[in-house]
Write a protein that holds these residues in place. Structure first.
Motif, PDB file in Angstrom:
ATOM      1  N   ALA A 216      -7.010   5.377 -18.039  1.00 60.55           N
ATOM      2  CA  ALA A 216      -7.047   6.178 -16.823  1.00 60.55           C
ATOM      3  C   ALA A 216      -7.081   5.210 -15.643  1.00 60.55           C
ATOM      4  O   ALA A 216      -7.689   4.143 -15.721  1.00 60.55           O
ATOM      5  CB  ALA A 216      -8.282   7.070 -16.811  1.00 60.55           C
ATOM      6  N   PHE A 217      -6.428   5.605 -14.546  1.00 62.93           N
ATOM      7  CA  PHE A 217      -6.374   4.680 -13.415  1.00 62.93           C
ATOM      8  C   PHE A 217      -6.215   5.430 -12.105  1.00 62.93           C
ATOM      9  O   PHE A 217      -5.790   6.588 -12.068  1.00 62.93           O
ATOM     10  CB  PHE A 217      -5.216   3.690 -13.592  1.00 62.93           C
ATOM     11  CG  PHE A 217      -3.847   4.288 -13.465  1.00 62.93           C
ATOM     12  CD1 PHE A 217      -3.139   4.238 -12.259  1.00 62.93           C
ATOM     13  CD2 PHE A 217      -3.241   4.927 -14.543  1.00 62.93           C
ATOM     14  CE1 PHE A 217      -1.876   4.790 -12.140  1.00 62.93           C
ATOM     15  CE2 PHE A 217      -1.975   5.482 -14.433  1.00 62.93           C
ATOM     16  CZ  PHE A 217      -1.286   5.411 -13.227  1.00 62.93           C
ATOM     17  N   VAL A 218      -6.582   4.739 -11.029  1.00 68.27           N
ATOM     18  CA  VAL A 218      -6.288   5.195  -9.671  1.00 68.27           C
ATOM     19  C   VAL A 218      -5.555   4.073  -8.961  1.00 68.27           C
ATOM     20  O   VAL A 218      -5.766   2.889  -9.258  1.00 68.27           O
ATOM     21  CB  VAL A 218      -7.553   5.582  -8.882  1.00 68.27           C
ATOM     22  CG1 VAL A 218      -8.212   6.814  -9.479  1.00 68.27           C
ATOM     23  CG2 VAL A 218      -8.537   4.432  -8.805  1.00 68.27           C
ATOM     24  N   ARG A 219      -4.693   4.450  -8.037  1.00 69.70           N
ATOM     25  CA  ARG A 219      -3.879   3.470  -7.311  1.00 69.70           C
ATOM     26  C   ARG A 219      -4.478   3.239  -5.934  1.00 69.70           C
ATOM     27  O   ARG A 219      -4.766   4.187  -5.204  1.00 69.70           O
ATOM     28  CB  ARG A 219      -2.441   3.959  -7.216  1.00 69.70           C
ATOM     29  CG  ARG A 219      -1.489   2.985  -6.548  1.00 69.70           C
ATOM     30  CD  ARG A 219      -0.097   3.105  -7.120  1.00 69.70           C
ATOM     31  NE  ARG A 219      -0.045   2.612  -8.493  1.00 69.70           N
ATOM     32  CZ  ARG A 219       1.074   2.533  -9.213  1.00 69.70           C
ATOM     33  NH1 ARG A 219       2.220   2.960  -8.710  1.00 69.70           N
ATOM     34  NH2 ARG A 219       1.049   2.049 -10.446  1.00 69.70           N
ATOM     35  N   LEU A 220      -4.657   1.963  -5.579  1.00 71.41           N
ATOM     36  CA  LEU A 220      -5.325   1.590  -4.337  1.00 71.41           C
ATOM     37  C   LEU A 220      -4.377   0.886  -3.385  1.00 71.41           C
ATOM     38  O   LEU A 220      -3.453   0.180  -3.810  1.00 71.41           O
ATOM     39  CB  LEU A 220      -6.502   0.654  -4.616  1.00 71.41           C
ATOM     40  CG  LEU A 220      -7.846   1.259  -5.043  1.00 71.41           C
ATOM     41  CD1 LEU A 220      -7.723   2.031  -6.337  1.00 71.41           C
ATOM     42  CD2 LEU A 220      -8.893   0.164  -5.163  1.00 71.41           C
ATOM     43  N   THR A 221      -4.633   1.080  -2.097  1.00 70.43           N
ATOM     44  CA  THR A 221      -3.968   0.284  -1.079  1.00 70.43           C
ATOM     45  C   THR A 221      -4.722  -1.033  -0.913  1.00 70.43           C
ATOM     46  O   THR A 221      -5.829  -1.203  -1.417  1.00 70.43           O
ATOM     47  CB  THR A 221      -3.947   1.017   0.270  1.00 70.43           C
ATOM     48  OG1 THR A 221      -5.304   1.176   0.727  1.00 70.43           O
ATOM     49  CG2 THR A 221      -3.285   2.389   0.144  1.00 70.43           C
ATOM     50  N   ARG A 222      -4.116  -1.935  -0.169  1.00 69.46           N
ATOM     51  CA  ARG A 222      -4.793  -3.221   0.039  1.00 69.46           C
ATOM     52  C   ARG A 222      -6.131  -3.017   0.740  1.00 69.46           C
ATOM     53  O   ARG A 222      -7.118  -3.669   0.416  1.00 69.46           O
ATOM     54  CB  ARG A 222      -3.921  -4.171   0.859  1.00 69.46           C
ATOM     55  CG  ARG A 222      -4.637  -5.489   1.125  1.00 69.46           C
ATOM     56  CD  ARG A 222      -3.786  -6.542   1.751  1.00 69.46           C
ATOM     57  NE  ARG A 222      -4.594  -7.731   2.011  1.00 69.46           N
ATOM     58  CZ  ARG A 222      -4.128  -8.874   2.470  1.00 69.46           C
ATOM     59  NH1 ARG A 222      -2.836  -9.003   2.714  1.00 69.46           N
ATOM     60  NH2 ARG A 222      -4.931  -9.895   2.680  1.00 69.46           N
ATOM     61  N   GLY A 223      -6.184  -2.102   1.703  1.00 68.57           N
ATOM     62  CA  GLY A 223      -7.439  -1.859   2.397  1.00 68.57           C
ATOM     63  C   GLY A 223      -8.523  -1.332   1.480  1.00 68.57           C
ATOM     64  O   GLY A 223      -9.709  -1.621   1.670  1.00 68.57           O
ATOM     65  N   GLU A 224      -8.138  -0.570   0.456  1.00 70.45           N
ATOM     66  CA  GLU A 224      -9.113   0.010  -0.464  1.00 70.45           C
ATOM     67  C   GLU A 224      -9.616  -0.987  -1.493  1.00 70.45           C
ATOM     68  O   GLU A 224     -10.633  -0.753  -2.140  1.00 70.45           O
ATOM     69  CB  GLU A 224      -8.492   1.211  -1.174  1.00 70.45           C
ATOM     70  CG  GLU A 224      -8.210   2.374  -0.242  1.00 70.45           C
ATOM     71  CD  GLU A 224      -7.330   3.439  -0.878  1.00 70.45           C
ATOM     72  OE1 GLU A 224      -7.405   4.598  -0.441  1.00 70.45           O
ATOM     73  OE2 GLU A 224      -6.561   3.120  -1.808  1.00 70.45           O
ATOM     74  N   VAL A 225      -8.908  -2.096  -1.653  1.00 70.64           N
ATOM     75  CA  VAL A 225      -9.351  -3.123  -2.602  1.00 70.64           C
ATOM     76  C   VAL A 225     -10.558  -3.879  -2.059  1.00 70.64           C
ATOM     77  O   VAL A 225     -11.299  -4.514  -2.802  1.00 70.64           O
ATOM     78  CB  VAL A 225      -8.186  -4.089  -2.925  1.00 70.64           C
ATOM     79  CG1 VAL A 225      -8.646  -5.253  -3.788  1.00 70.64           C
ATOM     80  CG2 VAL A 225      -7.069  -3.339  -3.644  1.00 70.64           C
ATOM     81  N   GLU A 226     -10.792  -3.803  -0.759  1.00 67.42           N
ATOM     82  CA  GLU A 226     -11.921  -4.516  -0.156  1.00 67.42           C
ATOM     83  C   GLU A 226     -13.245  -3.965  -0.693  1.00 67.42           C
ATOM     84  O   GLU A 226     -13.371  -2.803  -1.038  1.00 67.42           O
ATOM     85  CB  GLU A 226     -11.881  -4.367   1.368  1.00 67.42           C
ATOM     86  CG  GLU A 226     -10.641  -4.956   2.022  1.00 67.42           C
ATOM     87  CD  GLU A 226     -10.518  -6.446   1.808  1.00 67.42           C
ATOM     88  OE1 GLU A 226     -11.571  -7.127   1.808  1.00 67.42           O
ATOM     89  OE2 GLU A 226      -9.390  -6.940   1.632  1.00 67.42           O
TER      90      GLU A 226
END
Length: 277
Positions: A216-226
């Motif tokens: 299972a996974f969710v996709r993140l933007t670069r800002g959300e990786v912080e």
């Protein structure tokens, strides 16, 4: 001056001066070879006061030593400013984490992880086949994590003859990913493993087979990786797996499917994934 006189003039304790002597921060101008008494000169007062004020800032002794070793006052100022910028960034991250934890424990939507409120991070599922991967693994605490991930993935990509995600044809067969075999905090050191899928492993490079699994996974933007936003992604995936009656198996991972450094804050760059059965 004797250590007592010097301590009063420097507004330090003799105990502190002995500590600074032991650590090489402020060595006495003279030590009596028979009595062991320490003596200081007036031109050491500025250094003593600088050390004292840096310690009041909370600067660690090793960083204080690095500042004191710089001869030019302007360069000293630049080093202090750089260190303080790091302290402020760390404080901001801790503040955000505290807010995230209090919001979560109160059962409220996080005011820190704003992107959860904006798009609710849709959890997806997929099947992943066996993958031959080049691999490096290390125990590291949070302070060294980001630097080591970048360095480790860089070494694997060079070994495979690829420049990064999206350049699979040069040697890699899939997106690089980072597996967290254990928690990484100030007290826990993982271990963490960086992996690069390849068609064939070059000689002399560590490799293994990552077994097939469903994740299972969710996709993140670069800002959300912080940090601490990314904590919400892990919680979201873990919560979804348990809500569906599944069981997490194997460690969670971050899959970087595009050029992270070249991405804008709103660009999708990473999947937070967790194998389950």
């Amino acid at each position: 001056m004797t250590i007592g006189v010097f301590a009063r003039r420097a507004r330090l304790s003799p105990k502190a001066l002995r500590l600074y002597d032991r650590d090489g921060l402020l060595v006495p101008a003279q030590v009596d070879r028979f009595s062991g008494y320490r003596h200081y000169t007036a031109d050491q007062l500025d250094t003593a006061r600088l050390i004292s004020r840096l310690r009041r800032l909370g600067m660690p002794l090793d960083e204080v030593a690095a500042v004191v070793a710089v001869p030019d006052p302007r360069d000293r100022a630049d080093r202090i400013a750089a260190w303080w910028s790091g302290v402020e960034a760390d404080t901001a991250a801790r503040r955000s984490l505290a807010r995230y934890l209090t919001d979560t424990l109160r059962g409220e939507r996080s005011t820190t992880v704003t992107n959860i409120q904006e798009r609710e991070w849709q959890v997806q599922e997929r099947e992943v086949g066996d993958q031959l991967v080049l691999t490096e693994q290390r125990h590291t605490t949070v302070d060294g994590l980001s630097a080591w991930i970048g360095e480790g993935l860089g070494r694997l990509m060079r070994s495979a003859g690829t420049t990064g995600p999206g350049d699979e044809g040069a040697g890699a067969s899939g997106a690089p990913f980072v597996i967290y075999h254990g928690e990484v905090t100030e007290d826990s050191d993982g271990p963490v493993e960086v992996c690069l899928p390849v068609d064939a492993a070059p000689p002399g490079v560590a490799s293994r087979v990552e077994p097939a699994h469903r994740e299972a996974f969710v996709r993140l933007t670069r800002g959300e990786v912080e940090f601490p936003q990314i904590l919400g992604a892990y919680d979201r995936v873990d919560g979804w797996i348990r809500a569906q009656g599944h069981t997490p198996v194997g460690p969670p991972r971050e899959i970087y499917f595009t050029d992270f450094m070249g991405a804008a804050p709103g660009d999708e760059v990473c999947d937070v994934a967790w194998p389950f059965r």
